[in-house]
Design an enzyme around this catalytic site. Structure first.
Site, PDB file in Angstrom:
ATOM      1  N   SER A   1      -6.059  17.800  10.339  1.00  0.00           N
ATOM      2  CA  SER A   1      -5.927  16.366  10.660  1.00  0.00           C
ATOM      3  C   SER A   1      -6.172  15.528   9.403  1.00  0.00           C
ATOM      4  O   SER A   1      -6.802  15.996   8.445  1.00  0.00           O
ATOM      5  CB  SER A   1      -6.934  15.972  11.745  1.00  0.00           C
ATOM      6  OG  SER A   1      -8.229  15.919  11.199  1.00  0.00           O
TER       7      SER A   1
ATOM      8  N   LYS B   1      -2.405   6.849  21.356  1.00  0.00           N
ATOM      9  CA  LYS B   1      -2.550   7.441  20.019  1.00  0.00           C
ATOM     10  C   LYS B   1      -4.010   7.349  19.579  1.00  0.00           C
ATOM     11  O   LYS B   1      -4.552   8.283  18.972  1.00  0.00           O
ATOM     12  CB  LYS B   1      -1.625   6.720  19.030  1.00  0.00           C
ATOM     13  CG  LYS B   1      -1.714   7.283  17.626  1.00  0.00           C
ATOM     14  CD  LYS B   1      -0.369   7.367  16.940  1.00  0.00           C
ATOM     15  CE  LYS B   1      -0.380   8.386  15.819  1.00  0.00           C
ATOM     16  NZ  LYS B   1      -0.412   7.830  14.493  1.00  0.00           N
TER      17      LYS B   1
ATOM     18  N   GLY C   1       0.834  -1.207   0.000  1.00  0.00           N
ATOM     19  CA  GLY C   1       0.000   0.000   0.000  1.00  0.00           C
ATOM     20  C   GLY C   1       0.860   1.244   0.000  1.00  0.00           C
ATOM     21  O   GLY C   1       0.827   2.050   0.931  1.00  0.00           O
TER      22      GLY C   1
HETATM   23  N1  LIG Z   1       0.288  10.311   5.289  1.00  0.00           N
HETATM   24  C1  LIG Z   1       0.781  10.511   6.507  1.00  0.00           C
HETATM   25  O1  LIG Z   1       1.500  11.515   6.744  1.00  0.00           O
HETATM   26  C2  LIG Z   1       0.540   9.540   7.626  1.00  0.00           C
HETATM   27  C3  LIG Z   1      -0.342   8.477   7.471  1.00  0.00           C
HETATM   28  N2  LIG Z   1      -0.534   7.600   8.516  1.00  0.00           N
HETATM   29  C4  LIG Z   1      -1.417   6.457   8.366  1.00  0.00           C
HETATM   30  O2  LIG Z   1      -0.869   5.602   7.376  1.00  0.00           O
HETATM   31  C5  LIG Z   1      -1.929   4.942   6.658  1.00  0.00           C
HETATM   32  C6  LIG Z   1      -1.785   5.259   5.176  1.00  0.00           C
HETATM   33  O3  LIG Z   1      -2.002   6.645   5.007  1.00  0.00           O
HETATM   34  P1  LIG Z   1      -1.592   7.409   3.660  1.00  0.00           P
HETATM   35  O4  LIG Z   1      -0.313   6.886   3.153  1.00  0.00           O
HETATM   36  O5  LIG Z   1      -1.742   8.846   3.938  1.00  0.00           O
HETATM   37  O6  LIG Z   1      -2.772   6.927   2.704  1.00  0.00           O
HETATM   38  P2  LIG Z   1      -2.760   6.822   1.110  1.00  0.00           P
HETATM   39  O7  LIG Z   1      -4.165   6.700   0.678  1.00  0.00           O
HETATM   40  O8  LIG Z   1      -1.909   7.912   0.544  1.00  0.00           O
HETATM   41  O9  LIG Z   1      -1.974   5.448   0.850  1.00  0.00           O
HETATM   42  C7  LIG Z   1      -2.554   4.189   0.879  1.00  0.00           C
HETATM   43  C8  LIG Z   1      -2.250   3.576  -0.454  1.00  0.00           C
HETATM   44  O10 LIG Z   1      -2.544   2.192  -0.426  1.00  0.00           O
HETATM   45  C9  LIG Z   1      -2.896   1.863  -1.745  1.00  0.00           C
HETATM   46  N3  LIG Z   1      -3.559   0.561  -1.744  1.00  0.00           N
HETATM   47  C10 LIG Z   1      -4.662   0.179  -1.052  1.00  0.00           C
HETATM   48  N4  LIG Z   1      -4.944  -1.113  -1.332  1.00  0.00           N
HETATM   49  C11 LIG Z   1      -3.997  -1.527  -2.194  1.00  0.00           C
HETATM   50  C12 LIG Z   1      -3.767  -2.757  -2.862  1.00  0.00           C
HETATM   51  N5  LIG Z   1      -4.558  -3.804  -2.670  1.00  0.00           N
HETATM   52  N6  LIG Z   1      -2.721  -2.850  -3.712  1.00  0.00           N
HETATM   53  C13 LIG Z   1      -1.902  -1.791  -3.919  1.00  0.00           C
HETATM   54  N7  LIG Z   1      -2.069  -0.593  -3.315  1.00  0.00           N
HETATM   55  C14 LIG Z   1      -3.115  -0.475  -2.468  1.00  0.00           C
HETATM   56  C15 LIG Z   1      -3.796   2.990  -2.197  1.00  0.00           C
HETATM   57  O11 LIG Z   1      -3.905   3.028  -3.608  1.00  0.00           O
HETATM   58  C16 LIG Z   1      -3.054   4.190  -1.622  1.00  0.00           C
HETATM   59  O12 LIG Z   1      -2.164   4.725  -2.565  1.00  0.00           O
HETATM   60  C17 LIG Z   1      -3.235   5.448   7.277  1.00  0.00           C
HETATM   61  O13 LIG Z   1      -3.666   4.566   8.277  1.00  0.00           O
HETATM   62  C18 LIG Z   1      -2.825   6.793   7.884  1.00  0.00           C
HETATM   63  O14 LIG Z   1      -3.669   7.176   8.950  1.00  0.00           O
HETATM   64  C19 LIG Z   1       0.135   7.719   9.713  1.00  0.00           C
HETATM   65  C20 LIG Z   1       1.006   8.750   9.904  1.00  0.00           C
HETATM   66  C21 LIG Z   1       1.263   9.761   8.895  1.00  0.00           C
HETATM   67  C1  LIG Z   2      -1.813  13.503  15.426  1.00  0.00           C
HETATM   68  C2  LIG Z   2      -2.789  13.924  14.333  1.00  0.00           C
HETATM   69  C3  LIG Z   2      -4.106  14.293  14.951  1.00  0.00           C
HETATM   70  C4  LIG Z   2      -2.140  15.131  13.708  1.00  0.00           C
HETATM   71  O1  LIG Z   2      -2.961  15.840  12.859  1.00  0.00           O
HETATM   72  C5  LIG Z   2      -2.978  12.754  13.394  1.00  0.00           C
HETATM   73  O2  LIG Z   2      -2.463  11.687  13.640  1.00  0.00           O
HETATM   74  C6  LIG Z   2      -3.829  12.820  12.195  1.00  0.00           C
HETATM   75  O3  LIG Z   2      -4.100  13.903  11.691  1.00  0.00           O
HETATM   76  O4  LIG Z   2      -4.217  11.724  11.744  1.00  0.00           O
END
Ligand SMILES: NC(=O)C1=CN([C@@H]2O[C@H](COP(=O)(O)OP(=O)(O)OC[C@H]3O[C@@H](n4cnc5c(N)ncnc54)[C@H](O)[C@@H]3O)[C@@H](O)[C@H]2O)C=CC1
Ligand SMILES: CC(C)(CO)C(=O)C(=O)O
Length: 298
Positions: free
Chosen positions: A246, A177, A7
């Site tokens: 967020s 968290k 992913g």
């Molecule tokens: N983006 C960030 O800064 C942060 C994200 N997170 C957490 O990380 C997780 C991912 O978040 P993001 O990266 O922002 O989401 P995103 O939506 O950018 O990335 C997820 C990716 O997984 C891909 N995907 C889903 N199923 C798939 C499959 N079967 N085969 C191939 N690709 C597949 C999607 O196409 C998408 O590109 C979430 O739980 C989010 O809350 C945690 C901390 C920071």
């Molecule tokens: C810690 C926080 C609330 C920061 O925005 C976050 O984890 C989110 O936006 O998903």
């Protein structure tokens, strides 16, 4: 280490890209991102910078790796786990928000480590990911305690320059968290405000209430998380991330499905298993799910 990133969107591409400077990384992603990385490599820009060439594919099954990182959105976790069940992986680590590890454990034989990430990541365009903030990866045994596998994974992450802590108290960290996300994400998404707007506002009191309920459910799960600690964690994050929108607010603004099921929804479900009611989380979850249904997202 051979690392499969399942992913590779924003977070998975950033972490996988940084790991690729040292390790043998394969990104499982969607096109056009996968095709672009295969053809021209990956640019990491922003607070971290690198040009790396991990393998990238849209093929979900048949891979072999020492570690699978799960970075799909929480609502895709079950499908990711089913694909990983058709891979040969020695260990699994989730860096997702919300309680997703239980879904991985229930569908996979490989050991599952718990993880959290506070790095900020944004997929700018295919083949280009921005690090919007250097944070920290915290990982460790799902049930807590010292763990040799977690130490090995932590060492591999640090070797690639990722700020990483191996923790022996992951149960408390996960629930703290969760309390922060249960409070801040839902309230900011519903009221369409930045995190800092919760300070000293009635909406902030609502976030405190959701976090306190979450702490109570944590204690029912035998995880020591006093109400005061959950409330202070919300205040600390509101202050440190005051200018942030967020992730749930960003999802709502982009008309995308949110992670409410794995955050407020998980608190409601686990509370119900203990015969306990969490009215604030139930209300927040109901409102977000109603919005998702109205927007045709579920
Ligand atoms: N983006 C960030 O800064 C942060 C994200 N997170 C957490 O990380 C997780 C991912 O978040 P993001 O990266 O922002 O989401 P995103 O939506 O950018 O990335 C997820 C990716 O997984 C891909 N995907 C889903 N199923 C798939 C499959 N079967 N085969 C191939 N690709 C597949 C999607 O196409 C998408 O590109 C979430 O739980 C989010 O809350 C945690 C901390 C920071
Ligand atoms: C810690 C926080 C609330 C920061 O925005 C976050 O984890 C989110 O936006 O998903």
């Amino acid at each position: 280490m051979r690392i499969l990133v399942f992913g590779a969107g924003s977070l998975g591409t950033l972490v996988g890209g940084l790991l690729a400077s040292v390790h043998d990384v394969t990104l499982v992603a969607r096109d056009p991102h996968a095709a672009r990385v295969s053809a021209a490599g990956l640019d990491v820009v922003g607070a971290e910078s690198a040009h790396v060439s991990p393998a990238a594919t849209t093929t979900e099954t048949g891979h072999s790796a020492d570690l699978a990182l799960v970075t799909v959105k929480s609502f895709d976790t079950a499908a990711a786990a089913d694909a990983l069940a058709d891979c040969d992986v020695d260990a699994v680590l989730s860096l997702q928000n919300g309680l997703t590890e239980e879904t991985l454990v229930s569908r996979l034989d490989a050991p599952v480590l718990a993880g959290t990430a506070t790095y900020g990541a944004r997929l700018v365009e295919p083949g280009r990911v921005e690090c919007t903030g250097v944070g920290r990866v915290v990982l460790g045994a799902l049930d807590g305690g010292p763990d040799a596998l977690a130490e090995r994974v932590g060492k591999a992450f640090r070797a690639a320059g990722l700020n990483t802590l191996v923790a022996t108290d992951m149960p408390r960290r996960r629930w703290e968290k969760l309390a922060v996300n249960a409070g801040i994400n839902a309230v900011t998404a519903l009221s369409r405000v930045e995190n800092g707007a919760l300070a000293g506002d009635d909406a902030g009191e609502l976030a405190h209430r959701a976090a306190r309920e979450t702490a109570r459910v944590a204690r029912l799960e035998r995880v020591s998380l006093p109400n005061r600690v959950a409330r202070e964690a919300v205040d600390r994050v509101v202050e440190k991330t005051a200018a942030n929108r967020s992730s749930m607010l960003q999802d709502v603004a982009a008309e995308k499905r949110t992670e409410v099921d794995a955050i407020n929804g998980a608190v409601v479900d686990i509370a119900a298993e203990h015969g306990f009611e969490v009215p604030t989380n139930r209300t927040l979850a109901a409102l977000l799910r109603a919005w998702e249904r109205g927007a045709g997202l579920r």
